[in-house]
Design a protein around this motif. Structure first.
Motif, short mmCIF file in Angstrom:
data_model
loop_
_atom_site.label_atom_id
_atom_site.label_comp_id
_atom_site.label_asym_id
_atom_site.label_seq_id
_atom_site.Cartn_x
_atom_site.Cartn_y
_atom_site.Cartn_z
N GLY A 29 0.77 -1.24 0.00
CA GLY A 29 0.00 0.00 0.00
C GLY A 29 0.80 1.28 0.00
O GLY A 29 0.22 2.36 0.01
N ASP A 30 2.14 1.22 -0.02
CA ASP A 30 2.92 2.45 -0.16
C ASP A 30 3.94 2.22 -1.27
O ASP A 30 3.89 1.21 -1.97
CB ASP A 30 3.57 2.81 1.18
N ASP A 31 4.83 3.18 -1.49
CA ASP A 31 5.83 3.00 -2.55
C ASP A 31 6.78 1.86 -2.23
O ASP A 31 7.30 1.20 -3.14
CB ASP A 31 6.61 4.30 -2.78
N CYS A 32 7.06 1.66 -0.95
CA CYS A 32 7.90 0.55 -0.51
C CYS A 32 7.24 -0.14 0.67
O CYS A 32 6.42 0.45 1.36
CB CYS A 32 9.26 1.07 -0.03
N ALA A 33 7.61 -1.39 0.88
CA ALA A 33 7.32 -2.07 2.14
C ALA A 33 8.51 -1.85 3.06
O ALA A 33 9.60 -1.50 2.60
CB ALA A 33 7.10 -3.55 1.89
N GLY A 122 4.57 -5.52 -4.49
CA GLY A 122 4.79 -6.08 -5.81
C GLY A 122 4.26 -5.18 -6.89
O GLY A 122 4.26 -3.96 -6.77
#
Lengths: 345, 345
Positions: A29-33, A122
């Motif tokens: 849900g964001d640009d990165c985990a 992903g």
């Protein structure tokens, strides 16, 4: 259905971090985990890409495919003795097929949940069917008592630690996936129940995650032998600068469908016998581990394998002399005519 | 050429960890790579898949493609304020084309080296051209003085921190990639030098890695706006439960080729003017950051942007009232008729 709806419906789940102690600080849900590794650990990382027509047939059950796509990655963590943490999934789909997505995600998450491995991110895009998973595991670092914060010796199982004199082992059974493939190809014909068992091993392999972790501090080297035993063992020999001798009679007992292939009369058709050995040694698509351990630790190997509920078979030994030798039941040399799987050879 | 020769020749490099302090304890060549995170840090992870015909044309320069495949991932790290560490590459290739591989790997490694980002593993297989990169970065954790080993507040820039009253900024320029795409599509025609400049931005985008890191502790939220400003800003608004107002005149100055599109006479053709605004607001394929920061930190934002050598433009503000509003030069409402890019819509 749009891209975000697709992710929301099939791949985003309730926050699982709250349900147990998790190293995942931020998931989908964001640009990165974000992962928060524990001190004194390393993150093991592996990535595998599965392509339709190459790694699986278009007719494969989507739930089995979801299982297999994660299983092949878990198998790499197993080969390093890592504890699964999380994975990312990049998926290229020709179209939005909701039945396929429901099946695929159910198979994927069933295996992920069995290993406490969380989907953290992903990508989804339109294109020829392609599944790319990158997986993350945790491995402790062996540290001196007054440990520096970074550094220390890894406890990961690597390819480079095999020593002359070590025993050579293989987990589980080999050759089933190749048997199933040959049935598909029409080169052999077997009873339905034999095929069903072999196909299950091809479609839904069991990654040896518990065994891999149990072998930390016991095995001197390990590898996932999905490209075939002989070829993948070659990577251990090269990295460790050693050779090996395999007892083909011991190796042959690894085939799961052995009893069928020997026939009810107990005699083995010579053509099938030859094929059978090739399937064990170089069949490919078996997600088992080959590993080495000192003879002094035979009881320990047996104990940890039993604890991990995974059969292991000793099939040979590591030699100081480079090269790979096959030896038959009477000590005679057996010619190695098998090659490892190579996508570009 | 076989799979292992291909990896050896084009993707395996001399051990780079020895050359500098590295978090990479083990790179290419085993079942897993190993990262050794530093205490007080988190690992930021992102994954992007690029498919031929969808994300790039078959005629694209392979070095530019190598650059772009990594750039789109670096842009996700930038959006979180993470320092790049390493990446994995999974590559599906229709055939072994050595000229293509040499070009692709040179473009890939040139950008990787510029960011100290090491290739640590991946996969190669035969199939329709597909490039899947998973990237890893480091983000410090803000901890109390007597810090617990795990936990602490992340310093990563996330989507959920925007506050009513915050300024809204965009880095760099927008719309060039879309301009280049429209030239390819034949819907507009521009002088060669304008097209060359726009195409460079489409093929070889500059990820805003330094800016992202400089904004930690300054920006309240950030996102990579590769799917288009309005759509991606929508993710910040949803995650932060706020709204926003954009001044379209300010936004329009973001377009890099503005001077051309306004014409030498200084007047703007109304059709081009309309297109131009759409390209800025929803053109897509721009690897810039949108971010929010309190008005009290305007000088700080200007200072860190200058330090990161990256222009930023203030284009609006965050509102308590939900929804996204566009306002023209005279304060009049501008209808939002643009949609964000969606692979499955």
């Amino acid at each position: 259905m749009g891209e975000f709806d697709l992710i929301e419906r099939y791949f985003k789940r309730a926050d699982r971090a709250a349900q147990r102690e998790s190293l995942v600080s931020l998931g989908i849900g964001d640009d990165c985990a974000l992962l928060s590794p524990r001190p004194g650990t390393q993150i093991a990382i592996s990535s595998d890409m599965l392509v339709e027509g190459r790694h699986f047939l278009s007719t494969v059950n989507p739930a089995a495919l979801g299982h297999k796509a994660l299983a092949v990655n878990l198998s790499d963590l197993a080969a390093c003795g890592a504890q699964p943490i999380a994975f990312t999934l990049a998926l290229s789909l020709p179209s939005v097929d909701e039945a396929w997505l429901a099946g695929f995600s159910s198979g994927l998450f069933a295996l992920a949940d069995a290993h406490g491995c969380e989907l953290i991110g992903g990508d989804t895009t339109r294109g020829p069917l392609n599944i790319c998973i990158t997986i993350f595991g945790e491995v402790p670092v062996a540290q001196p008592v007054h440990a520096p914060s970074v550094g220390g010796r890894t406890t990961a199982l690597l390819r480079r630690g095999a020593q002359a004199g070590d025993d050579l082992y293989v987990s589980g059974t080999l050759g089933d996936a190749r048997l199933a493939l040959e049935v598909f190809r029409g080169t052999v014909s077997v009873p339905e129940e034999v095929f069903a068992r072999a196909r299950l091993r091809m479609d839904q392999p069991t990654p040896r995650v518990a065994l891999g972790q149990a072998l930390r501090g016991v095995a001197t080297s390990a590898i996932d032998i999905s490209d075939g035993l002989l070829g993948d063992l070659g990577h251990i020999l090269k990295a460790s600068q050693v050779g090996a001798t395999i007892a083909t009679e011991d190796a042959t007992t690894l085939i799961a469908n052995y009893s069928y292939l020997t026939g009810t009369s107990g005699t083995i058709d010579s053509e099938v016998s030859e094929k059978r050995l090739g399937w064990v040694l170089a069949g490919g698509d078996d997600y088992e581990l080959a590993f080495t351990a000192p003879p002094a630790l035979r009881d320990t190997v047996a104990a940890v394998a039993a604890h991990a509920n995974t059969p292991v078979t000793r099939i040979g030994r590591i030699d100081a002399q480079p090269g790979l030798r096959l030896v038959g039941a009477n000590g005679q040399a057996v010619a190695n005519t098998w090659t490892s799987f190579d996508h570009f050879a």
